[in-house]
Structure formats: C-alpha cells, structure tokens
Design an enzyme around this catalytic site. Structure first.
Site, mmCIF file in Angstrom:
data_model
loop_
_atom_site.group_PDB
_atom_site.id
_atom_site.type_symbol
_atom_site.label_atom_id
_atom_site.label_comp_id
_atom_site.label_asym_id
_atom_site.label_seq_id
_atom_site.Cartn_x
_atom_site.Cartn_y
_atom_site.Cartn_z
ATOM 1 N N THR B 189 55.240 38.247 51.212
ATOM 2 C CA THR B 189 53.988 38.943 51.533
ATOM 3 C C THR B 189 53.314 39.539 50.314
ATOM 4 O O THR B 189 53.742 39.359 49.193
ATOM 5 C CB THR B 189 54.247 40.076 52.523
ATOM 6 O OG1 THR B 189 53.004 40.685 52.830
ATOM 7 C CG2 THR B 189 55.181 41.100 51.949
ATOM 8 N N THR B 396 38.377 39.432 32.174
ATOM 9 C CA THR B 396 37.748 39.942 30.951
ATOM 10 C C THR B 396 36.891 41.168 31.205
ATOM 11 O O THR B 396 36.569 41.479 32.338
ATOM 12 C CB THR B 396 36.895 38.836 30.325
ATOM 13 O OG1 THR B 396 36.174 38.155 31.350
ATOM 14 C CG2 THR B 396 37.782 37.841 29.632
#
Lengths: 396, 396
Positions: B189, B396
């Site tokens: 999970t 980024t």
C-alpha cells in the site's frame, strides 16, 4: 535505406512495387473533406500473409480477413478510417463482409481475395451507404500513383502519412501504416499494409512477416493500450518474376517494418520526444522485453521526459514493480550515455550529471540488469499534456 | 462513520486513540516553510504490524522497519517527506538506521521499537544533519494534539492531509496517510500510519491489517505505478485495556483503511473525477481484480473520462488486452447505470444514451463478464493535463 519512392515522384509506398494500384477517397465517415477510405489492388492475385492483434475484442474486419486469408491469397485490401467496426457483434461482421463483396463485385475478383480493415472509434456501426459509395469511387480512381492518397485515407489522429519503400535485387517492397494512439502492439501490430512484386511462397512470406513484425511493430508503445484493430497485411504479386533469397527478403521486410514502426512512434499522440529503452543482461529475452516495456509505459517516466527531467528513480521504480527478476544491487542505468545509477545506487557524480544532462528530442535509456543474456529494445514517446487533450476530446 | 476526531477538536487522526502523541516539524528537506518530518509516539510499547510494497527496489527505511518489526513491537514511527531514501544502497540503509537511533536516544526507548519511513524523490541521499535536527525538534514538540501536524509533514504532491478516526466498543482507531501519484499499491500500500488504544495480540493485529489493506489500499490506482516506499504500519498500545472482538476490529480497520484509500484517490495528482470500476462474473476473483485494474490504468479510458466522454469502446479494448479470460459476446457494460454494451455489442439505444450521459464528478463503471463468480472493485481517477504538468516538473 533506398527510398525507391523518391525516384519516381508519383509512386509511393504500396504502389512502388510493380502491378499495384491504390486510391484514397472521402466517403463521409469522417467530418469535412478528409479521405477516409483506402483501396489497394494487385493486378494479379497475390500470395499474402497477415498478423493480427491479440486483443480478445478482435474487430469484425480482422475476423473476416483471417477467414479470407486461409488460402494465403489476396488481390485487394479495403480500409476505412473514422470507425473501427469493433465491438459491433454480428451486424459488424455482416458489414465487413459486405465491404469485401462490394470491392469484389466492382473489381470483378473473388470476394475471398479481399482483406478488410477498419480504424477509428470503437463500438459504433458503420454507415454502410457511405462506405459502399466510397468503395465504388475508390475503384474508379485506382492508379499506380494512388499510394499517397491511400496512405492519407487510413489515418485517424495521425498528423502525417507513413510510407516507406525499398529496393531488393530485382524487386521492390512498399508499405504504409497508420497509428498514433492506442499503440502497444503485442504479438501483432498496428495497421500496416505492405506490397511487393517479388514472387514468394506463402509459407516464406508468413515466416518473414512474423519475424519482421515481432522485432519492430511489437516493440513500440505509445500508451500501453493494445488496439482491437491492429493488423499487418502483406501481398506479394510476383509481377517482377524475381524469387528473392529468403534472407534478403527477411532483412528488407524487417527494415521496412522498422521504419514504419519508428514513424508511428515519432507521430505518437502528443509526442515531443522519441525514446529508446534498451535493457541488457536480463534473465531472459522475454524478461528484457517486459522490463523495457514497463519503463516505456510508465506515465511517471514519460511525464518526466516530457519535462526534460532525467528522473532515473522513476525508471528504477518501474523496473522494480515490473515483475521481472532483478537484484537491486546489480542494476545500472544510463541516460544518453551518462551513468546515473551504478549497481542500484546513485553514481557518485550523479547530482552533477543531472544538472548538465539536458534531454533533447532523442532519449536513450540503457538498463543493465547484470543477470543473464536477455536483451531487448523498445521505442516509445514521452507523455505530454497534448496526449491528454487529444484523448479527452477525440471522439466528439 | 463516527469521526471521533471531530469530538475533540484538538486531537485528530493518529492521536485520537489514548496514549499516543505526535508532531510534525519543518527540518529543511523540502524548500520553504513546509513540514517534512513527522513523529508518532506511543507512551507504552505497542503491538505492531505492517505491510510493505512489492516493488523490488524496496526503499532502505522499509528494509529497516521490517527488521525492527520482527518481534511485533513498536513504540515510535518517524517519517520524512521530500526524499524517499530509495535506490540509495548501503548508505541509504545506514541513514535509515541512524534515524531510528536518533529517535530512540531522544525518547529513551529501544531503537528496535522505532519504525522508519520516507517519501519523496527517489535516488538521492538524505541530508542527515537536517534530519537529525528535525528529529530532536519533533521529540520536543510531541503532544496529543500533534496528529494534524504529523499528517501534514508526511505529504508530498498531496493537496490535503488525510486523517480518519473511528470509535470501537471502548477503544478508538486513528490513521493518517499520504499519497497522490505513483499510486498502484500491490500486495502492499501507500504510506499510512494507524494507531489504536485497543489491546490486540500481534497475530490478530497482523491478520486484520493484511485483510483490511488487501481490499482497500491494494484496490486503488492513480497511475498504475507501484512505489518503492509504500508501507502501512499499525500500533496497538492497549491503553484502553479493551481487548476487542476480532470481527469488530477487522471491520473497523477495513472501514478506516477504505476511508483513507478513498481520500488518496480523490486527491490523486491532477484528478478531477472519482471512478469506481466494478467487475462481476469473472472467471475468478484474481481475474476480476486484474480486469478492473486494466480498465482503471488505461490512459485512454482515463483521458476520455477527463473529457466527460463515456467512451465504452476504450473500456472494451482495455478488457480485451488485459490477459483475463473473456468471451466478447458475453461482456456487458454500464456507465453510471446506463447499459451501453450488451453481450459485446452496442446497446440498441446507445447513441441516445451517449448524448444524454454527462459524466459528473463520480463515475461508476460496471463490467459483467458473464463467466464465473469473480468480483472486484477498484477505485481510480481520471487522467488530466494537470497530472502531466505535475509529473513533468515535480522534481525540479
């Protein structure tokens, strides 16, 4: 590659080999003035072979074509775009049968010598009055210069026609393909039609086709979705009277299929980059292929590439959950030649690499699993916002 | 659902059960003033169980946690966000070990009683000075009102905290989770931490957890990508002195996991719609599950839903290439109650339905394979341009 089609400006793709004519007309399945029905005709009955999608919802025209190809002979291929005639039950099969009959009647050939293909939206019945009108018009327009028109008429979301032709020793091969989305051919391929004027025994033709398809069309993916309508058909009409060496024919056919497959990927829906994923030293060839496809189908990997981000961690995650055998401490990974991960850990200069590694239009991912001899290459695209836009609004 | 957390405004999620404290601090792994380190502490040593991702690149903290959980006991869980500490080799494992040691030392407990979790970018080493500073701060801030702060500190691209609590007969359960992308838990999970003040034998706790996870977290998918860092941990500290009936505990735990799983899907990256795919009469339960996931992971199906298009042909195509047994002529399909395909063909009024069927925020797809007794439900999202944007620019 010798682009035979370029020598004769008017003949291209499937009409480069001698004795083939084609046409592409606009019969009104699609909206506007768009060609949507293609016909390819061989002046002589031709030896033929085909491969089909493995999707269990195999479309009606493929069922019919398989039936017609039992004797290894064909003389014409009819293909409409804009409607896949898939998931259309008995009525869909009847419609495909009627397409073959209309073509046979208008050309004066056996209906068992007609292959039928369809591509477009799944789950709608064909507008048969438009289709039959289009068939009559296409027959009237058949010409050795019709390759380009036919190549246009088989497109759906494609942005360009896909034609390739090659010269062998005294014979030619020509082909056209369509495909842009729902691309993950498996033991089968996208729609592609190939012609040759070589004289080839059906068994040889079949063998060469299956081999060529397996290492070309079956190794591309745009979105991991396998179509209900994928099919490749080849017709060899023997008009050149040349019986080619099987090795040469196989090589040429693989080259032609490879070129068409690459054009399909480059025209993938919304694609901004062309990505090759190469997996080496997997436990087996099948596992190499499976691992390469797991990377090539990961939406996270593809979205990172769209953003120009060499996000190798996502590649590792895709490999690790692909189901193939691997030992994390033995997996190394390069992007465009830069070693980013070595034996499961970041390369010591990885932060530096990441900054300088700007991803261009061509991306090469090399995964070394360090286990066995298995090797495979898969070609794919990035995943852009445009892919979502196209597929959110394609049908309506 | 009895939202126990709402009764006491200051306690929520994991600190609703008696005897638990928590804190979430900002230690600087993420940029800006964002909480990125969570600590959950039980005043008494607790019985504990966990499930882990099946991704072979299992992250370092999971390896360590599994080691620490061998005796079925825990007293604290530490979790950082912003960095997954995955694919980081021996150094990554050493860093996870140091996190456990820092927590143990600061709290005066055994280091084997500390579970460690990380989530964020894969393939980067942890900034350990920031992490150890954060641990000391979190220990200082531990409080019964700290559930919310901890729930905040485990998030990455999530847009909201994910907390649920429930009351049993004389005891409570509380839980928090994170997850928004790379969501396709499998035999495992996402990150979720659950607490209870019930007194539960380790074997029972483990059994209840595995069953609850299997029909909740393991049945959701956002993008078909299985993370390297998925984990669910439960701690039962027995402070209530109540030994619950196993049936009741199992039901409550399943309800709590189901609620958390649904919140994860609703907060899926870029999600605009919540989709339930229900497959019935499959050849087996496994095949029902597999078929439902094939539909739920198809980018074409998901993009169509984003566009509000009940494009059932794409669902058929996904089923047909999923690998599960089916006979096209026996497959029927409903979307939001409207029968679109009956036994493999379009329903006679399908064109009419398509026009009136406007897809809202909740979509129910019902597939009847007409074969056997297998039945499964999967929950997923649509695929939007925003998903691509998030994942093109996340790192980024």
């Amino acid at each position: 590659m010798n682009e035979a089609g370029k020598v004769d400006g008017m003949r291209s793709g499937v009409t480069v080999p001698e004795g083939f004519k084609a046409a592409g007309v606009c019969c009104g399945i699609k909206e506007g003035e768009t060609r949507d029905l293609a016909l390819v005709y061989s002046e002589q009955e031709a030896g033929a072979a085909a491969t089909y999608t493995t999707n269990l919802f195999r479309a009606a025209p493929l069922q019919l074509t398989e039936e017609h190809l039992r004797d290894g002979r064909l003389q014409a291929i009819v293909c409409n775009s804009g409607n896949a005639n898939a998931c259309t039950g008995a009525r869909g099969l009847e419609d495909a049968r009627r397409m073959a009959e209309e073509v046979a009647q208008a050309l004066g050939i056996r209906r068992e010598d007609v292959a039928v293909a369809s591509t477009g939206v799944i789950g709608h019945y064909l507008p048969m009055d438009k289709v039959t009108g289009g068939i009559r018009e296409a027959v009237a327009q058949l010409s050795p210069q019709g390759g380009k028109g036919a190549a246009e008429a088989i497109l759906t979301t494609d942005t360009r026609t896909k034609e390739v032709s090659l010269k062998g020793s005294g014979y030619s091969l020509g082909g056209m393909a369509k495909g842009s989305g729902m691309i993950a051919p498996r033991m089968a391929t996208m729609l592609a039609f190939i012609t040759t004027d070589a004289r080839v025994e059906t068994q040889v033709l079949r063998r060469c086709l299956v081999e060529a398809v397996d290492c070309t069309f079956n190794q591309i993916t745009v979105d991991g979705c396998t179509s209900t309508n994928d099919m490749v058909v080849i017709m060899a009409n023997g008009v050149s009277s040349v019986e080619p060496d099987e090795g040469e024919l196989g090589r040429l056919l693989t080259e032609l299929c490879g070129e068409l497959a690459a054009i399909i990927v480059r025209d993938g829906e919304g694609a901004t980059r062309f990505v090759e994923v190469k997996v080496t030293r997997a436990a087996s060839w099948e596992e190499a292929r499976y691992a390469a496809k797991a990377v090539a189908n990961s939406p996270l990997v593809k979205a990172a590439f769209f953003g120009g981000d060499p996000n190798w961690g996502r590649i590792m995650a895709a490999l690790g959950s692909s189901g193939v055998r691997l030992i994390p401490e033995q997996v190394s990974l390069k992007i465009n030649g830069a070693l980013l991960a070595e034996r499961g850990s970041p390369h010591e200069d990885v932060e530096e690499f990441m900054d300088v590694l700007s991803l261009g239009k061509e991306i090469l991912v090399e995964v070394d699993l360090g286990l066995g001899e298995g090797e495979a290459r898969v070609w794919t695209t990035d995943l852009s916002e445009e892919y979502v836009r196209i597929n959110a609004h394609y049908r309506t």
